[in-house]
Structure formats: C-alpha cells, structure tokens
Enzyme design. Structure first.
Site, mmCIF file in Angstrom:
data_model
loop_
_atom_site.group_PDB
_atom_site.id
_atom_site.type_symbol
_atom_site.label_atom_id
_atom_site.label_comp_id
_atom_site.label_asym_id
_atom_site.label_seq_id
_atom_site.Cartn_x
_atom_site.Cartn_y
_atom_site.Cartn_z
ATOM 1 N N SER A 94 0.815 -1.229 0.000
ATOM 2 C CA SER A 94 0.000 0.000 0.000
ATOM 3 C C SER A 94 0.837 1.262 0.000
ATOM 4 C CB SER A 94 -0.923 0.042 1.212
ATOM 5 O OG SER A 94 -1.930 -0.901 1.087
ATOM 6 N N THR A 130 -0.502 1.828 4.649
ATOM 7 C CA THR A 130 -0.138 3.242 4.546
ATOM 8 C C THR A 130 0.719 3.620 5.734
ATOM 9 O OG1 THR A 130 -2.049 3.985 3.314
ATOM 10 C CG2 THR A 130 -1.098 5.592 4.799
ATOM 11 N N THR A 138 1.386 6.803 0.616
ATOM 12 C CA THR A 138 0.519 5.655 0.324
ATOM 13 C C THR A 138 0.305 5.475 -1.174
ATOM 14 O OG1 THR A 138 -1.635 4.665 0.882
ATOM 15 C CG2 THR A 138 -1.646 6.989 0.333
ATOM 16 N N ARG A 171 -8.691 8.752 -8.293
ATOM 17 C CA ARG A 171 -9.076 8.937 -6.879
ATOM 18 C C ARG A 171 -7.867 9.372 -6.039
ATOM 19 N NH1 ARG A 171 -7.511 6.561 -1.658
ATOM 20 N NH2 ARG A 171 -9.306 6.652 -0.306
ATOM 21 N N VAL A 172 -8.093 10.345 -5.179
ATOM 22 C CA VAL A 172 -7.075 10.797 -4.225
ATOM 23 C C VAL A 172 -7.659 10.616 -2.824
ATOM 24 C CG1 VAL A 172 -5.858 12.838 -3.343
ATOM 25 C CG2 VAL A 172 -5.980 12.425 -5.811
ATOM 26 N N GLY A 173 -6.874 10.054 -1.931
ATOM 27 C CA GLY A 173 -7.347 9.816 -0.565
ATOM 28 C C GLY A 173 -6.951 10.938 0.378
ATOM 29 N N ASP A 174 -6.938 10.613 1.653
ATOM 30 C CA ASP A 174 -6.625 11.603 2.684
ATOM 31 C C ASP A 174 -5.123 11.859 2.824
ATOM 32 O OD1 ASP A 174 -6.448 8.856 3.621
ATOM 33 O OD2 ASP A 174 -5.902 9.735 5.546
ATOM 34 N N THR A 219 -4.678 6.441 9.050
ATOM 35 C CA THR A 219 -4.632 5.324 8.114
ATOM 36 C C THR A 219 -6.045 4.775 7.973
ATOM 37 O OG1 THR A 219 -3.669 3.138 7.699
ATOM 38 C CG2 THR A 219 -4.016 3.724 9.989
ATOM 39 N N GLY A 220 -6.321 4.156 6.830
ATOM 40 C CA GLY A 220 -7.654 3.601 6.629
ATOM 41 C C GLY A 220 -8.364 4.271 5.473
ATOM 42 N N GLY A 255 -9.675 6.752 3.426
ATOM 43 C CA GLY A 255 -9.389 8.184 3.446
ATOM 44 C C GLY A 255 -10.600 9.081 3.305
HETATM 45 C C1 SD4 Z 1 -6.253 6.240 1.497
HETATM 46 N N1 SD4 Z 1 -5.702 6.378 3.816
HETATM 47 O O1 SD4 Z 1 -5.811 6.447 0.372
HETATM 48 C C2 SD4 Z 1 -5.302 5.796 2.572
HETATM 49 C C3 SD4 Z 1 -5.264 4.299 2.566
HETATM 50 C C4 SD4 Z 1 -4.690 3.625 3.758
HETATM 51 O O2 SD4 Z 1 -3.833 1.769 4.701
HETATM 52 O O3 SD4 Z 1 -4.503 4.180 4.803
HETATM 53 N N2 SD4 Z 1 -4.382 2.360 3.669
HETATM 54 O O4 SD4 Z 1 -7.446 6.332 1.763
#
Ligand code: SD4
Length: 323
Positions: free
Chosen positions: A82, A184, A202, A212-215, A235-236, A238
């Site tokens: 990841s 991440t 990440t 797509r863009v996460g947090d 983490t998680g 986003g």
């Molecule tokens: C996201 N927060 O792109 C990241 C993914 C992540 O462990 O944390 N994965 O949403």
C-alpha cells in the site's frame, strides 16, 4: 485484564533494551528533559521506518529529516503493498501515489495522483522547499519530480499486477481497504530541540477509481502538525478522514487538553456520529504531543503502531471503537 490490554501491557513491558553506552547517557538526558526524541509510525513497517528515522533523532537531527527517512523505507519495499514501489494499482492497473510532509514551521508539501516515482515523500518535500505551492498532482507533479532529478520507474511489481488481475476477474468495482492489513505509513517525530514533523505516504485504496485521491496527501485530513501542540496522522479509508478533516481535529483536541489517545478516540467518535457507513471501513488515528506523549484509536480492532525512543522499540495495539 482482558487479552488486548494484557497484550498492550506486555508490549510496553517488553521494551527492547539497548545496551550501547551512548544510549545509557542519552537515556539519562531523556529522563531529565522529558520524552524527547521519539518517533511513532503506523502498522508493522513502522518498525523499520522508525529504525531509519532514529539515528537522525539520536544525533540531534531534525524531526523533518527523520520522518522523511522513515517514510522512504516502505516506499522502497516491494513487499509493502500500500506504499510506493509494490503498491497495489488502481482499477485500471495503474499505480498512483499520494504523500505529504509537514514541518515545525507550518510548512507543508504534498503530491497526489503521482505516477512512476518511487519516493513521493521526497517529491512532497521538494514541493514544500522548492516551490511557492503546497500541492502538485498527476502529470505536473511527475514533471516537477523529473526536473528535481527523480527517475521515472515502473512501480507495478509482478505481485501487485497478479493481485490486480485476480481482482479484475471478479469485476467488483469497489475500492478495497483491508481491515487487517493496511500498509499506509504515517510517521510523526519529536526531535531533541522539541520540534515536531510528520509524513504520510501511500498508494491509496487498492483498485480505486482512476484519479481517486485519498486523505494521505491532504493536509489536515491524513496529516497535521502544529508545533505548539502536537501532530497527528491517519490510516484507513481516506474518504472518512477527508469528510471530517480528521487529523486537524485531533491536533485541535490536544490543544484543548485532550491526551493524544483521547483526541484520537474523539475523532473516531465524531466519524461514528456523523458517517452512517463507518462500520464498513477501518480508520485509525495516531497522535504525538509536544511533550512526547503518544496514543491512537481506531474503528475496528487490529490497528497497531510502532514507537522508538531512547528506551528502544515497542509495538502497541490501539484500542478500537468496535472491540
Ligand atoms: C487512502 N488512507 O488512500 C489511505 C489508505 C490507507 O492503509 O490508509 N491504507 O485512503
């Protein structure tokens, strides 16, 4: 004492002892000056990341250098699926990377939807230090990276490609955040001068929509540092952190007297109160305050983090809402 608590206390009591004389001297100074320096990171690879960050902190170096050095470890590791090289691709088979970094002077740099560059965290630092901007995305970020001397490489490993091909057979077009196995990395450090910095990097949600863009590259969502107060990373899934500007919230709660763990728990509670679908996703917050105290909280059991200070290395299981 329940099993989780027991494990937690076991981790705390089985701190890895370091024996070098310089460490003993440092431990004495540490006892006098408080809990500096310290570095904390998300998940299993937080351990190796912390070990890369630690010599910089132990030598009196900057937290900023430490977090960058730490974040580069999983970025280069093809086994970490990841982050960076070896990260799972999006649903079109393209590896796209997000990262940000923030220092003790409120400077920050970020890249999103970056392709073909193994160390997005170092590109984010260049954005912070070499441009008047905070965030570069996509092709512009890649062009800037090349101008700065980064090489374009193929980041899709055979393992990641095989996982993508298998996923494609099911044609289940949903981004995947595996509750048990996030990778991440968010890394926070407090240096001997009492300055805080943080980094987050990440490849995002596996098999996400292209674009797509996460947090993780969003200052305030996946990372926030306020050198007066503390730092937080996440983490998680986003989308949940973006909707609640989670890490900024954690730091602001610490400003108002919450401990790092209480602040992370309250940020999780707010997600639970406001976002009805929260149980489907894992989210974990990790925080470090100006005095070197740290803590975490998450939605589902399973989130853990790594700590490195003068006393050695620890791995700590976070408490969770749905335990
Ligand atoms: C996201 N927060 O792109 C990241 C993914 C992540 O462990 O944390 N994965 O949403």
């Amino acid at each position: 004492m329940n099993k989780r608590k027991f494990l937690r206390y076991s981790f705390l009591s089985t701190v890895t002892a370091l024996t070098a004389p310089s460490v003993t001297a440092m431990a004495k100074r540490h006892a006098k000056k408080g809990k500096k320096p310290v570095v904390i990171s998300t998940w299993n690879h937080g351990g190796p990341a912390n070990e890369a960050a630690w010599p910089i902190l132990a030598d009196g170096g900057r937290a900023l250098d430490a977090v960058e050095a730490g974040a580069r470890v999983p970025e280069a590791d093809p086994q970490v699926t990841s982050v960076g090289y070896g990260g799972f691709p999006d649903r079109d088979g393209v590896v796209t990377l997000d990262a940000c970094i923030m220092d003790e002077k409120q400077n920050c740099g970020s890249v999103a939807f970056l392709q073909g560059i193994k160390h997005p965290i170092s590109v984010a630092r260049k954005v912070m230090e070499e441009t008047p901007h905070v965030m570069l995305v996509g092709e512009g970020a890649q062009r800037f990276a090349v101008e700065q001397g980064f090489e374009i490489e193929n980041l899709l490993t055979p393992r990641a490609e095989a996982a993508w091909r298998e996923w494609k057979q099911e044609s289940y077009y949903q981004p995947v955040i595996n509750i048990e196995n996030h990778d991440t990395i968010g890394i926070l450090a407090l240096d001997q001068d009492g300055h805080l910095s943080g980094a987050c990097t990440t490849s995002g949600a596996a098999f996400k929509m292209h674009g797509r863009v996460g947090d993780s590259p969003i200052i305030g969502a996946g990372l926030y540092v306020d050198n007066e107060v503390g730092a937080a990373t996440a983490t998680g899934m986003g989308e949940l952190m973006i909707k609640t500007v989670g890490c900024h919230q954690v730091v602001e709660l610490m400003r108002h007297g919450y401990t790092p763990e209480e602040a992370c728990r309250e940020a999780i509670e707010r997600i639970a109160r406001k976002l009805g679908d929260y149980k489907q996703f894992q989210v974990g917050f990790l925080a470090l305050d100006k005095a070197g105290n740290y803590g975490a909280h998450c939605i589902h059991p399973g989130f853990h983090y790594a700590v490195r200070d003068v006393l050695g290395a620890q791995r700590i299981s976070s408490k969770s809402k749905l335990e």
